[in-house]
Design a protein around this motif. Structure first.
Motif, short mmCIF file in Angstrom:
data_model
loop_
_atom_site.label_atom_id
_atom_site.label_comp_id
_atom_site.label_asym_id
_atom_site.label_seq_id
_atom_site.Cartn_x
_atom_site.Cartn_y
_atom_site.Cartn_z
N TYR A 153 47.70 48.11 29.58
CA TYR A 153 46.69 47.17 30.05
C TYR A 153 45.34 47.88 30.01
CZ TYR A 153 50.00 43.61 31.49
OH TYR A 153 50.95 42.62 31.49
N TYR A 154 44.42 47.34 29.22
CA TYR A 154 43.17 48.04 28.95
C TYR A 154 41.92 47.34 29.47
CZ TYR A 154 46.37 50.39 25.80
OH TYR A 154 47.45 51.05 25.29
N GLU A 155 42.08 46.17 30.07
CA GLU A 155 40.91 45.45 30.58
C GLU A 155 41.33 44.50 31.70
OE1 GLU A 155 39.36 42.41 27.66
OE2 GLU A 155 40.89 43.40 26.44
N GLY A 156 40.33 44.16 32.50
CA GLY A 156 40.57 43.22 33.59
C GLY A 156 39.46 42.20 33.67
N TYR A 157 39.73 41.13 34.42
CA TYR A 157 38.77 40.04 34.55
C TYR A 157 38.72 39.55 35.99
CZ TYR A 157 38.56 39.98 29.52
OH TYR A 157 38.38 40.36 28.22
N THR A 158 37.56 39.05 36.35
CA THR A 158 37.34 38.42 37.63
C THR A 158 36.19 37.43 37.43
OG1 THR A 158 36.86 38.80 39.99
CG2 THR A 158 35.75 40.26 38.40
N CYS A 159 35.83 36.68 38.44
CA CYS A 159 34.72 35.74 38.22
C CYS A 159 33.51 36.08 39.07
CB CYS A 159 35.17 34.30 38.40
SG CYS A 159 35.74 33.90 40.02
N LEU A 160 33.41 37.34 39.46
CA LEU A 160 32.23 37.77 40.22
C LEU A 160 31.84 39.16 39.73
CD1 LEU A 160 30.44 36.67 42.47
CD2 LEU A 160 31.90 37.81 44.10
N GLU A 161 30.59 39.31 39.34
CA GLU A 161 30.13 40.56 38.73
C GLU A 161 30.22 41.77 39.68
OE1 GLU A 161 29.59 41.11 35.57
OE2 GLU A 161 29.82 39.01 35.04
N THR A 162 29.95 41.58 40.97
CA THR A 162 30.06 42.73 41.88
C THR A 162 31.52 43.16 42.00
OG1 THR A 162 29.98 41.20 43.75
CG2 THR A 162 27.94 42.38 43.19
N CYS A 163 32.43 42.22 42.01
CA CYS A 163 33.85 42.58 42.00
C CYS A 163 34.17 43.39 40.75
CB CYS A 163 34.74 41.34 42.04
SG CYS A 163 34.68 40.37 43.56
N ALA A 164 33.65 42.93 39.61
CA ALA A 164 33.90 43.63 38.34
C ALA A 164 33.38 45.06 38.39
CB ALA A 164 33.26 42.86 37.19
N LEU A 165 32.23 45.27 39.01
CA LEU A 165 31.68 46.63 39.15
C LEU A 165 32.65 47.53 39.92
CD1 LEU A 165 27.96 45.88 40.08
CD2 LEU A 165 28.78 46.95 37.97
N GLY A 166 33.10 47.05 41.06
CA GLY A 166 34.01 47.84 41.88
C GLY A 166 35.35 48.08 41.20
N PHE A 167 35.89 47.06 40.57
CA PHE A 167 37.17 47.20 39.88
C PHE A 167 37.07 48.18 38.72
CE2 PHE A 167 38.62 43.74 42.39
CZ PHE A 167 39.99 43.79 42.37
N THR A 168 35.98 48.10 37.98
CA THR A 168 35.78 49.03 36.87
C THR A 168 35.73 50.46 37.39
OG1 THR A 168 34.65 47.38 35.51
CG2 THR A 168 34.19 49.69 35.02
N LYS A 169 35.01 50.68 38.46
CA LYS A 169 34.86 52.03 39.02
C LYS A 169 36.19 52.60 39.51
CE LYS A 169 32.27 54.73 42.33
NZ LYS A 169 31.18 54.75 43.29
N HIS A 170 37.04 51.78 40.11
CA HIS A 170 38.24 52.30 40.76
C HIS A 170 39.54 52.07 40.00
CE1 HIS A 170 35.99 53.52 44.26
NE2 HIS A 170 35.38 52.34 44.23
N SER A 171 39.46 51.45 38.83
CA SER A 171 40.70 51.15 38.11
C SER A 171 40.93 52.04 36.90
CB SER A 171 40.69 49.69 37.63
OG SER A 171 39.68 49.51 36.64
N GLY A 172 39.84 52.53 36.32
CA GLY A 172 39.97 53.30 35.08
C GLY A 172 39.92 52.43 33.83
N ILE A 173 39.77 51.12 34.01
CA ILE A 173 39.62 50.20 32.88
C ILE A 173 38.41 49.31 33.17
CG2 ILE A 173 42.09 50.19 32.27
CD1 ILE A 173 42.27 47.39 33.64
N PRO A 174 37.78 48.78 32.13
CA PRO A 174 36.64 47.90 32.38
C PRO A 174 37.08 46.51 32.84
CG PRO A 174 37.02 48.11 30.03
CD PRO A 174 37.99 49.04 30.70
N TYR A 175 36.33 45.96 33.75
CA TYR A 175 36.53 44.58 34.22
C TYR A 175 35.32 43.76 33.78
CZ TYR A 175 40.72 44.85 37.10
OH TYR A 175 42.02 44.96 37.54
N TYR A 176 35.57 42.53 33.39
CA TYR A 176 34.54 41.64 32.89
C TYR A 176 34.62 40.29 33.61
CZ TYR A 176 35.04 44.92 28.98
OH TYR A 176 35.14 46.05 28.21
N SER A 177 33.62 39.47 33.35
CA SER A 177 33.63 38.11 33.87
C SER A 177 34.68 37.29 33.12
CB SER A 177 32.26 37.46 33.70
OG SER A 177 32.35 36.08 33.95
N ILE A 178 35.41 36.47 33.83
CA ILE A 178 36.40 35.58 33.22
C ILE A 178 35.75 34.67 32.18
CG2 ILE A 178 36.19 33.81 35.02
CD1 ILE A 178 39.44 34.81 33.24
#
Length: 156
Positions: A123-148
Protein backbone atom coordinates in the motif's frame (compact mmCIF):
# COMPACT_ATOMS: atom_id res chain seq x y z
CA UNK A 1 -26.38 35.07 -4.02
CA UNK A 2 -24.96 36.71 -7.14
CA UNK A 3 -22.44 33.92 -7.85
CA UNK A 4 -25.07 31.22 -7.41
CA UNK A 5 -27.66 33.19 -9.42
CA UNK A 6 -29.99 33.35 -6.41
CA UNK A 7 -29.35 29.70 -5.46
CA UNK A 8 -29.89 28.37 -8.98
CA UNK A 9 -26.44 26.78 -8.72
CA UNK A 10 -25.18 25.03 -5.59
CA UNK A 11 -22.23 26.36 -3.63
CA UNK A 12 -19.92 23.42 -2.98
CA UNK A 13 -17.74 23.26 0.09
CA UNK A 14 -14.87 20.83 -0.25
CA UNK A 15 -13.76 21.00 3.37
CA UNK A 16 -16.10 18.71 5.32
CA UNK A 17 -15.26 20.35 8.66
CA UNK A 18 -16.21 23.77 7.34
CA UNK A 19 -19.39 22.33 5.84
CA UNK A 20 -20.27 20.73 9.19
CA UNK A 21 -19.86 24.10 10.92
CA UNK A 22 -22.08 25.82 8.36
CA UNK A 23 -24.61 22.97 8.43
CA UNK A 24 -24.89 22.98 12.22
CA UNK A 25 -25.07 26.76 12.60
CA UNK A 26 -27.03 27.82 9.52
CA UNK A 27 -29.28 24.89 8.61
CA UNK A 28 -32.43 26.95 9.06
CA UNK A 29 -31.24 29.57 6.58
CA UNK A 30 -32.36 28.39 3.18
CA UNK A 31 -31.31 31.42 1.16
CA UNK A 32 -28.26 29.64 -0.30
CA UNK A 33 -27.97 26.18 -1.78
CA UNK A 34 -24.84 25.11 0.12
CA UNK A 35 -23.77 21.51 -0.39
CA UNK A 36 -20.94 19.30 0.74
CA UNK A 37 -18.72 18.44 -2.24
CA UNK A 38 -18.46 14.79 -1.19
CA UNK A 39 -22.25 14.31 -1.17
CA UNK A 40 -22.64 16.32 -4.37
CA UNK A 41 -20.09 14.15 -6.18
CA UNK A 42 -21.52 10.95 -4.73
CA UNK A 43 -25.04 11.82 -5.86
CA UNK A 44 -24.07 13.14 -9.28
CA UNK A 45 -21.67 10.32 -10.16
CA UNK A 46 -23.90 7.39 -9.20
CA UNK A 47 -24.43 6.43 -12.82
CA UNK A 48 -21.11 7.75 -14.13
CA UNK A 49 -18.66 4.95 -15.03
CA UNK A 50 -15.56 5.61 -12.97
CA UNK A 51 -12.44 3.83 -14.21
CA UNK A 52 -11.23 1.67 -11.32
CA UNK A 53 -7.50 1.97 -10.71
CA UNK A 54 -5.31 -1.04 -10.03
CA UNK A 55 -4.17 0.21 -6.64
CA UNK A 56 -4.25 -0.58 -2.99
CA UNK A 57 -5.09 2.47 -0.90
CA UNK A 58 -5.52 3.49 2.69
CA UNK A 59 -8.61 5.55 3.51
CA UNK A 60 -9.23 7.90 6.40
CA UNK A 61 -12.86 8.74 7.09
CA UNK A 62 -12.49 11.98 9.00
CA UNK A 63 -14.50 13.12 12.01
CA UNK A 64 -16.76 15.56 10.19
CA UNK A 65 -17.66 13.00 7.52
CA UNK A 66 -18.65 10.64 10.33
CA UNK A 67 -20.70 13.33 12.11
CA UNK A 68 -22.44 14.14 8.83
CA UNK A 69 -23.19 10.40 8.37
CA UNK A 70 -21.43 10.31 5.01
CA UNK A 71 -19.11 7.36 5.72
CA UNK A 72 -20.88 5.17 3.17
CA UNK A 73 -20.45 7.83 0.51
CA UNK A 74 -16.68 8.17 0.82
CA UNK A 75 -16.25 4.40 1.15
CA UNK A 76 -18.43 3.72 -1.89
CA UNK A 77 -16.59 6.27 -4.03
CA UNK A 78 -13.23 4.87 -2.93
CA UNK A 79 -14.27 1.30 -3.70
CA UNK A 80 -15.40 2.40 -7.16
CA UNK A 81 -11.97 3.96 -7.73
CA UNK A 82 -9.49 1.42 -6.36
CA UNK A 83 -9.14 -2.35 -6.26
CA UNK A 84 -8.43 -2.56 -2.54
CA UNK A 85 -9.14 -0.15 0.31
CA UNK A 86 -8.13 -0.42 3.95
CA UNK A 87 -9.55 1.77 6.70
CA UNK A 88 -7.31 1.50 9.79
CA UNK A 89 -9.20 -0.09 12.68
CA UNK A 90 -8.51 2.28 15.53
CA UNK A 91 -7.87 5.60 13.77
CA UNK A 92 -11.14 7.49 14.21
CA UNK A 93 -9.56 10.94 14.27
CA UNK A 94 -6.29 12.31 12.92
CA UNK A 95 -5.85 14.47 16.00
CA UNK A 96 -5.03 17.54 13.93
CA UNK A 97 -8.02 19.28 15.53
CA UNK A 98 -8.55 21.82 12.79
CA UNK A 99 -5.26 23.71 12.76
CA UNK A 100 -4.09 22.83 16.29
CA UNK A 101 -1.81 20.15 14.84
CA UNK A 102 0.45 22.91 13.56
CA UNK A 103 1.05 24.28 17.06
CA UNK A 104 0.51 21.09 19.08
CA UNK A 105 1.94 18.29 16.92
CA UNK A 106 1.72 15.84 19.81
CA UNK A 107 -2.08 15.68 19.28
CA UNK A 108 -1.60 14.35 15.76
CA UNK A 109 1.34 12.13 16.73
CA UNK A 110 -0.64 10.48 19.55
CA UNK A 111 -3.80 9.99 17.47
CA UNK A 112 -1.83 8.26 14.70
CA UNK A 113 0.64 6.28 16.82
CA UNK A 114 -0.66 2.90 15.54
CA UNK A 115 -1.13 3.92 11.91
CA UNK A 116 2.21 2.91 10.40
CA UNK A 117 1.93 -0.67 11.64
CA UNK A 118 -1.49 -1.05 9.97
CA UNK A 119 -0.24 -0.25 6.46
CA UNK A 120 0.65 -3.38 4.46
CA UNK A 121 3.85 -3.34 2.39
CA UNK A 122 1.98 -3.15 -0.92
CA UNK A 123 0.00 0.00 0.00
CA UNK A 124 1.71 3.14 -1.25
CA UNK A 125 -0.85 5.93 -0.86
CA UNK A 126 -3.78 7.06 1.21
CA UNK A 127 -6.77 9.35 0.84
CA UNK A 128 -8.97 11.48 3.02
CA UNK A 129 -11.25 14.44 2.34
CA UNK A 130 -9.53 17.02 4.52
CA UNK A 131 -6.12 18.49 3.71
CA UNK A 132 -5.00 18.90 7.34
CA UNK A 133 -5.79 15.24 7.94
CA UNK A 134 -3.73 14.41 4.85
CA UNK A 135 -0.78 16.39 6.25
CA UNK A 136 -0.82 14.48 9.52
CA UNK A 137 -1.34 11.10 7.89
CA UNK A 138 1.49 11.71 5.45
CA UNK A 139 3.83 12.67 8.29
CA UNK A 140 3.03 9.67 10.49
CA UNK A 141 2.33 6.90 7.98
CA UNK A 142 5.37 6.82 5.72
CA UNK A 143 3.15 7.10 2.62
CA UNK A 144 1.61 10.16 1.00
CA UNK A 145 -2.04 10.98 1.65
CA UNK A 146 -4.10 13.00 -0.81
CA UNK A 147 -7.57 14.45 -1.13
CA UNK A 148 -10.20 11.90 -2.16
CA UNK A 149 -11.17 14.37 -4.87
CA UNK A 150 -7.81 13.74 -6.60
CA UNK A 151 -8.58 10.01 -6.75
CA UNK A 152 -12.08 10.62 -8.12
CA UNK A 153 -10.68 13.00 -10.73
CA UNK A 154 -8.10 10.39 -11.75
CA UNK A 155 -10.88 7.83 -12.26
CA UNK A 156 -13.07 10.06 -14.39
Amino acid sequence: MEASENSKHPILIENSSCFLEIFENHKNEDSLNIQNALSFIFENLKEYPLKKQNKNIMLHVNCSVTKLKMNDQIISLTQRCADNTIIPNDILCCGFAGSKGFTNPELNQNALKTLKEQIPDNYYEGYTCLETCALGFTKHSGIPYYSIFHLIDECM
